[in-house]
Design a protein around this motif. Structure first.
Motif, PDB file in Angstrom:
ATOM      1  N   GLN A   1     -11.818  73.650  97.402  1.00 33.02           N
ATOM      2  CA  GLN A   1     -12.751  72.553  97.710  1.00 33.02           C
ATOM      3  C   GLN A   1     -12.264  71.290  97.015  1.00 33.02           C
ATOM      4  OE1 GLN A   1     -16.133  74.654  95.892  1.00 33.02           O
ATOM      5  NE2 GLN A   1     -16.333  72.965  94.419  1.00 33.02           N
ATOM      6  N   GLU A   2     -12.772  70.149  97.476  1.00 32.68           N
ATOM      7  CA  GLU A   2     -12.341  68.875  96.909  1.00 32.68           C
ATOM      8  C   GLU A   2     -12.820  68.731  95.464  1.00 32.68           C
ATOM      9  OE1 GLU A   2     -13.908  66.001  99.657  1.00 32.68           O
ATOM     10  OE2 GLU A   2     -11.959  65.806 100.667  1.00 32.68           O
ATOM     11  N   VAL A   3     -11.960  68.160  94.637  1.00 34.45           N
ATOM     12  CA  VAL A   3     -12.295  67.908  93.234  1.00 34.45           C
ATOM     13  C   VAL A   3     -11.968  66.450  92.930  1.00 34.45           C
ATOM     14  CG1 VAL A   3     -11.845  68.520  90.836  1.00 34.45           C
ATOM     15  CG2 VAL A   3     -11.797  70.295  92.584  1.00 34.45           C
ATOM     16  N   PHE A   4     -12.896  65.748  92.291  1.00 30.15           N
ATOM     17  CA  PHE A   4     -12.710  64.339  91.952  1.00 30.15           C
ATOM     18  C   PHE A   4     -12.620  64.192  90.438  1.00 30.15           C
ATOM     19  CE2 PHE A   4     -14.772  64.584  96.042  1.00 30.15           C
ATOM     20  CZ  PHE A   4     -14.043  63.675  96.813  1.00 30.15           C
ATOM     21  N   LEU A   5     -11.641  63.413  90.003  1.00 32.54           N
ATOM     22  CA  LEU A   5     -11.340  63.285  88.580  1.00 32.54           C
ATOM     23  C   LEU A   5     -11.338  61.830  88.153  1.00 32.54           C
ATOM     24  CD1 LEU A   5      -8.263  65.679  88.686  1.00 32.54           C
ATOM     25  CD2 LEU A   5     -10.390  66.231  87.510  1.00 32.54           C
ATOM     26  N   CYS A   6     -11.763  61.598  86.932  1.00 33.24           N
ATOM     27  CA  CYS A   6     -11.678  60.258  86.324  1.00 33.24           C
ATOM     28  C   CYS A   6     -11.243  60.408  84.881  1.00 33.24           C
ATOM     29  CB  CYS A   6     -13.020  59.546  86.389  1.00 33.24           C
ATOM     30  SG  CYS A   6     -13.053  58.006  85.420  1.00 33.24           S
ATOM     31  N   PHE A   7     -10.389  59.491  84.411  1.00 30.79           N
ATOM     32  CA  PHE A   7      -9.927  59.503  83.032  1.00 30.79           C
ATOM     33  C   PHE A   7     -10.041  58.094  82.455  1.00 30.79           C
ATOM     34  CE2 PHE A   7      -7.738  62.799  85.409  1.00 30.79           C
ATOM     35  CZ  PHE A   7      -8.115  63.916  84.678  1.00 30.79           C
ATOM     36  N   LEU A   8     -10.945  57.946  81.490  1.00 30.80           N
ATOM     37  CA  LEU A   8     -11.160  56.655  80.832  1.00 30.80           C
ATOM     38  C   LEU A   8     -10.448  56.655  79.487  1.00 30.80           C
ATOM     39  CD1 LEU A   8     -14.977  56.161  81.552  1.00 30.80           C
ATOM     40  CD2 LEU A   8     -13.065  55.014  82.696  1.00 30.80           C
ATOM     41  N   ASP A   9      -9.634  55.634  79.280  1.00 28.25           N
ATOM     42  CA  ASP A   9      -8.887  55.495  78.027  1.00 28.25           C
ATOM     43  C   ASP A   9      -9.849  54.996  76.945  1.00 28.25           C
ATOM     44  OD1 ASP A   9      -7.219  54.874  75.918  1.00 28.25           O
ATOM     45  OD2 ASP A   9      -5.661  53.977  77.170  1.00 28.25           O
ATOM     46  N   TRP A  10     -10.395  55.915  76.172  1.00 27.66           N
ATOM     47  CA  TRP A  10     -11.388  55.575  75.162  1.00 27.66           C
ATOM     48  C   TRP A  10     -10.792  54.699  74.065  1.00 27.66           C
ATOM     49  CZ3 TRP A  10     -15.926  56.098  76.944  1.00 27.66           C
ATOM     50  CH2 TRP A  10     -17.056  56.053  76.122  1.00 27.66           C
ATOM     51  N   THR A  11      -9.509  54.902  73.790  1.00 27.64           N
ATOM     52  CA  THR A  11      -8.823  54.079  72.787  1.00 27.64           C
ATOM     53  C   THR A  11      -8.763  52.622  73.246  1.00 27.64           C
ATOM     54  OG1 THR A  11      -7.463  55.992  72.181  1.00 27.64           O
ATOM     55  CG2 THR A  11      -6.700  53.838  71.439  1.00 27.64           C
ATOM     56  N   ALA A  12      -8.402  52.396  74.516  1.00 26.02           N
ATOM     57  CA  ALA A  12      -8.326  51.032  75.056  1.00 26.02           C
ATOM     58  C   ALA A  12      -9.712  50.406  75.173  1.00 26.02           C
ATOM     59  CB  ALA A  12      -7.642  51.060  76.420  1.00 26.02           C
ATOM     60  N   ILE A  13     -10.714  51.206  75.519  1.00 30.45           N
ATOM     61  CA  ILE A  13     -12.079  50.678  75.665  1.00 30.45           C
ATOM     62  C   ILE A  13     -12.588  50.116  74.347  1.00 30.45           C
ATOM     63  CG2 ILE A  13     -14.492  51.404  76.015  1.00 30.45           C
ATOM     64  CD1 ILE A  13     -13.472  53.232  78.254  1.00 30.45           C
ATOM     65  N   HIS A  14     -12.279  50.774  73.233  1.00 27.46           N
ATOM     66  CA  HIS A  14     -12.746  50.304  71.932  1.00 27.46           C
ATOM     67  C   HIS A  14     -12.057  49.006  71.498  1.00 27.46           C
ATOM     68  CE1 HIS A  14     -15.620  53.281  70.734  1.00 27.46           C
ATOM     69  NE2 HIS A  14     -14.813  54.256  71.086  1.00 27.46           N
ATOM     70  N   LYS A  15     -10.913  48.714  72.109  1.00 23.71           N
ATOM     71  CA  LYS A  15     -10.205  47.473  71.765  1.00 23.71           C
ATOM     72  C   LYS A  15     -10.731  46.277  72.555  1.00 23.71           C
ATOM     73  CE  LYS A  15      -5.898  49.776  70.432  1.00 23.71           C
ATOM     74  NZ  LYS A  15      -4.469  49.983  70.762  1.00 23.71           N
ATOM     75  N   VAL A  16     -11.522  46.565  73.597  1.00 25.95           N
ATOM     76  CA  VAL A  16     -12.098  45.479  74.409  1.00 25.95           C
ATOM     77  C   VAL A  16     -13.271  44.867  73.647  1.00 25.95           C
ATOM     78  CG1 VAL A  16     -13.289  44.928  76.552  1.00 25.95           C
ATOM     79  CG2 VAL A  16     -11.411  46.577  76.565  1.00 25.95           C
ATOM     80  N   ASN A  17     -13.272  43.538  73.543  1.00 23.90           N
ATOM     81  CA  ASN A  17     -14.380  42.848  72.875  1.00 23.90           C
ATOM     82  C   ASN A  17     -15.575  42.799  73.818  1.00 23.90           C
ATOM     83  OD1 ASN A  17     -12.990  42.257  70.459  1.00 23.90           O
ATOM     84  ND2 ASN A  17     -11.932  40.558  71.476  1.00 23.90           N
ATOM     85  N   THR A  18     -16.519  43.685  73.579  1.00 24.36           N
ATOM     86  CA  THR A  18     -17.697  43.714  74.451  1.00 24.36           C
ATOM     87  C   THR A  18     -18.645  42.578  74.083  1.00 24.36           C
ATOM     88  OG1 THR A  18     -18.779  45.258  72.951  1.00 24.36           O
ATOM     89  CG2 THR A  18     -17.538  46.196  74.781  1.00 24.36           C
ATOM     90  N   PRO A  19     -19.191  41.899  75.079  1.00 25.33           N
ATOM     91  CA  PRO A  19     -20.111  40.790  74.779  1.00 25.33           C
ATOM     92  C   PRO A  19     -21.406  41.314  74.163  1.00 25.33           C
ATOM     93  CG  PRO A  19     -20.108  41.276  77.126  1.00 25.33           C
ATOM     94  CD  PRO A  19     -19.018  42.117  76.519  1.00 25.33           C
ATOM     95  N   ALA A  20     -21.967  40.500  73.304  1.00 27.84           N
ATOM     96  CA  ALA A  20     -23.252  40.872  72.702  1.00 27.84           C
ATOM     97  C   ALA A  20     -24.329  40.898  73.780  1.00 27.84           C
ATOM     98  CB  ALA A  20     -23.618  39.866  71.616  1.00 27.84           C
ATOM     99  N   ILE A  21     -25.228  41.834  73.659  1.00 31.02           N
ATOM    100  CA  ILE A  21     -26.306  41.955  74.646  1.00 31.02           C
ATOM    101  C   ILE A  21     -27.318  40.824  74.422  1.00 31.02           C
ATOM    102  CG2 ILE A  21     -28.195  43.417  75.466  1.00 31.02           C
ATOM    103  CD1 ILE A  21     -26.542  45.832  74.597  1.00 31.02           C
ATOM    104  N   LYS A  22     -27.538  40.041  75.464  1.00 24.84           N
ATOM    105  CA  LYS A  22     -28.470  38.925  75.379  1.00 24.84           C
ATOM    106  C   LYS A  22     -29.664  39.178  76.296  1.00 24.84           C
ATOM    107  CE  LYS A  22     -24.954  35.444  74.293  1.00 24.84           C
ATOM    108  NZ  LYS A  22     -24.324  34.171  74.729  1.00 24.84           N
ATOM    109  N   TYR A  23     -30.819  38.780  75.820  1.00 21.87           N
ATOM    110  CA  TYR A  23     -32.035  38.960  76.613  1.00 21.87           C
ATOM    111  C   TYR A  23     -32.321  37.677  77.387  1.00 21.87           C
ATOM    112  CZ  TYR A  23     -36.969  39.027  77.791  1.00 21.87           C
ATOM    113  OH  TYR A  23     -38.162  38.933  78.456  1.00 21.87           O
TER     114      TYR A  23
END
Length: 626
Positions: free
Chosen positions: A507-529
């Motif tokens: 059967q079909e199988v779908f895969l995803c791989f997120l580079d957690w190391t690279a994600i932590h290096k991204v400057n995420t914007p502060a959450i604003k209300y």
């Protein structure tokens, strides 16, 4: 023999009655004479390879099945009987703990054997029928003409093995270098009962009893006569390991004041020799030769404790501990939050070994990010490399579950992947996602809804939104590319037919791989209300004809540039590629959400904004409005 020794000492120091009659009854062996090697030569080329070598020539044996007693005892411990000679060597191995090997005497050239290193590249066929290429560091037993007969301490050769035609044998009992035996066994992927013993060290003083016991059994069950006696060659003498030992330090380490006399009795019963210096507070212990694992004071303390009994060490009635307060690592906190969210969505977390099979990088080559890191001495071929991707293990887990009638799967795994680099090694922390089967359990209210890529994309978006990472998802060939601020942070794809075939997945199988190391290096914007707008938002759609190489993220970026502050959102809700369009073209249907927090938008403002976006598409991408 080792079990009997320990059992005797354990019973002596237990609470049972009638300990006086306890003793280790020695096996009785025939008093076989020692002989010279004038008629049959034995040589050891390198003393470091072989500490001691004993051999005996027995002529006129009859090869047949073993007695029922020997066969039954071997089968009880999981050893398959072969013939009476081979069975006797296996029997003595498990009885006394020392390996032996029997050769067909007629296959030994020039009436002699030698312990020598193999010549590089020589082909040698072992008893299992496999041809192996010898390494120059392999220790072999060869005849006087340097023809290999056996991988020393590991496995015999097919040409010199005992067969139904054998009438004369040469019986070997030796002590080979533990490190060399282990390397040879791992190099040729041979894990035998003999190599298991030699790798952990054997007792040189057990050679004579072991070969004598085997000779007795062979003469009894196979007939024949012993030619003159036993040949012995010793290249070096092993001394007993000398260990400085403090009974006071032993008491402190155990946490109990065991009497010195009790310690002395235990060690003496375990065949340790003790010399006392500086009164009664410092001892010198000499470990028996068969205890090659006892080399430090801590080892001696462990010997005392295991005989004294771990259960006899009282637990304190009060436990003291110190609490420390610290800010939780931010990356660990985020990972825990994502894991909790995925689990709440019905995903199951899986954990796989970072060591994996040699084939993993060739079967799942899409996510490999460098050269494979191979182990020098792997435990097995299934644990021979550090993984370069999570796909192999995740598909393996999916196959395992599907074979057990569990086909609706949602897995996630946080794991490291490894690769070689020019300057050393590199490592990444990856979040792997797997979806397959139905999106939900089939019931009377809902039909069968098979998992598609869109369902995996929804999970990807929820993960990235949960940790406030800006992202864009675009199609690249047969896979999706996930970016954050122009940095690739992951990919998603459907398992290839090669992967599905390898793991027998239907059967079909779908895969995803997120580079957690690279994600932590991204400057995420502060959450604003921002407060909910009091004024209505409006939506406008555009259906565009574009060149097929243009990506959605390019269209989105240009729209936000041209739309200004009133453009709140851009989304893609339809893609069409077919024969009704010109060659090299595709159709994108995009939806634009516009709004203003301070007033209601006028039609004039909305149309001017949409015209500006469309003109930008025409100018930069040569887009046509359908």
């Amino acid at each position: 023999m080792g079990v009997a020794r320990d059992l005797l000492v354990g019973l002596k120091h237990s609470s049972i009655e009638s300990k006086e009659d306890l003793e280790l009854k020695p096996l009785l062996f025939g008093n076989h004479p020692m002989r010279d090697d004038k008629t049959f030569k034995i040589a050891i080329q390198n003393p470091e390879d072989c500490e001691k070598y004993l051999g005996a020539v027995i002529k006129g044996v009859t090869i047949k099945e073993s007695s029922e007693l020997i066969k039954r005892r071997l089968k009880t411990i999981g050893v398959e009987p072969i013939n009476n000679i081979v069975d006797i060597t296996n029997y003595v191995l498990h009885e006394l703990g020392h390996p032996l090997h029997a050769f067909d005497l007629d296959e030994i050239g020039a009436n002699g054997v030698q312990v020598m290193r193999a010549k590089e590249g020589v082909k040698f066929t072992t008893l299992d029928g496999k041809e192996r290429i010898l390494d120059k560091n392999d220790i072999t037993i060869a005849d006087a003409n340097s023809k290999p007969l056996c991988l020393a301490g590991v496995f015999g050769g097919i040409d010199s093995g005992v067969s139904v035609k054998t009438t004369d044998i040469f019986l070997e009992c030796a002590v080979f270098d533990a490190i060399s035996v282990r390397k040879t066994a791992k190099r040729h992927q041979l894990n035998t009962d003999a190599s298991f013993r030699f790798e952990r060290g054997v007792d040189p003083d057990m050679c004579k009893p072991a070969i004598s016991r085997a000779i007795d059994l062979i003469l009894e069950h196979a007939g024949g006569t012993l030619e003159q006696g036993i040949i012995e060659l010793t290249s070096k003498t092993r001394e007993k390991c000398k260990i400085d030992f403090s009974p006071v330090r032993c008491q402190k380490m155990i946490g109990l004041d065991i009497p010195f006399s009790k310690m002395e009795n235990i060690l003496t019963d375990l065949d340790f020799e003790i010399e006392k210096t500086e009164g009664d507070t410092n001892w010198i212990c000499y470990a028996p030769k068969y205890r090659v694992d006892v080399t430090r004071e801590a080892d001696v303390i462990e010997e005392i404790l295991r005989i004294y009994g771990y259960n006899n060490i009282p637990l304190p009635k009060k436990l003291n501990s110190s609490l420390s307060y610290f800010n939780q690592n931010n990356s660990e906190r985020i990972r825990t939050a994502v894991a909790d969210m995925l689990s709440s969505q019905g995903f199951n977390e899986i954990m796989n070994n970072s060591l994996t099979a040699e084939e993993h990088s060739s079967v799942c080559s899409s996510e490999v990010f460098g050269d494979v890191v191979k182990l020098l001495n792997p435990l097995s071929k299934d644990l021979a490399e550090l993984r370069t991707n999570l796909a192999y293990n995740m598909l393996q887990a999916a196959s395992f579950n599907m074979n057990r009638k569990s086909s609706n799967l949602m897995f996630y795994e946080f794991g490291n992947v490894y690769a070689k680099a020019e300057s050393g090694y590199k490592e990444k922390h990856i979040l792997g996602l797997l979806k397959s089967g139905l999106t939900q359990k089939e019931g009377w209210l809902n039909g069968k809804v098979k998992t598609e890529m869109v369902h995996l994309v929804q999970t990807i978006e929820s993960v990235l939104q949960n940790i406030n990472v800006p992202y864009s998802i675009s199609q690249t060939g047969d896979s999706l590319e996930i970016k954050s601020k122009k940095v690739i942070i992951g990919s998603a794809r459907k398992a290839t037919s090669k992967e599905l075939k390898h793991f027998s997945i239907k059967q079909e199988v779908f895969l995803c791989f997120l580079d957690w190391t690279a994600i932590h290096k991204v400057n995420t914007p502060a959450i604003k209300y921002s407060s909910v707008s009091k004024f209505p938002e409006v939506q406008r759609d555009l259906s565009l004809l574009l060149d097929e190489q243009i990506k959605y993220e390019e269209l989105e970026a240009l729209a936000k540039q041209m739309g200004g502050k009133i453009l709140k959102d851009v989304s893609l809700f339809d893609v069409y590629e077919g024969d009704k369009l010109p060659k090299g073209k595709k159709s994108y249907a995009l939806r634009y959400t516009l709004g203003d927090h301070s007033k209601t938008l006028e039609d004039k403002t909305i149309e001017k904004t949409m015209e500006r976006i469309l003109n930008g598409y025409k100018k930069q991408f040569q887009a046509e409005l359908r």
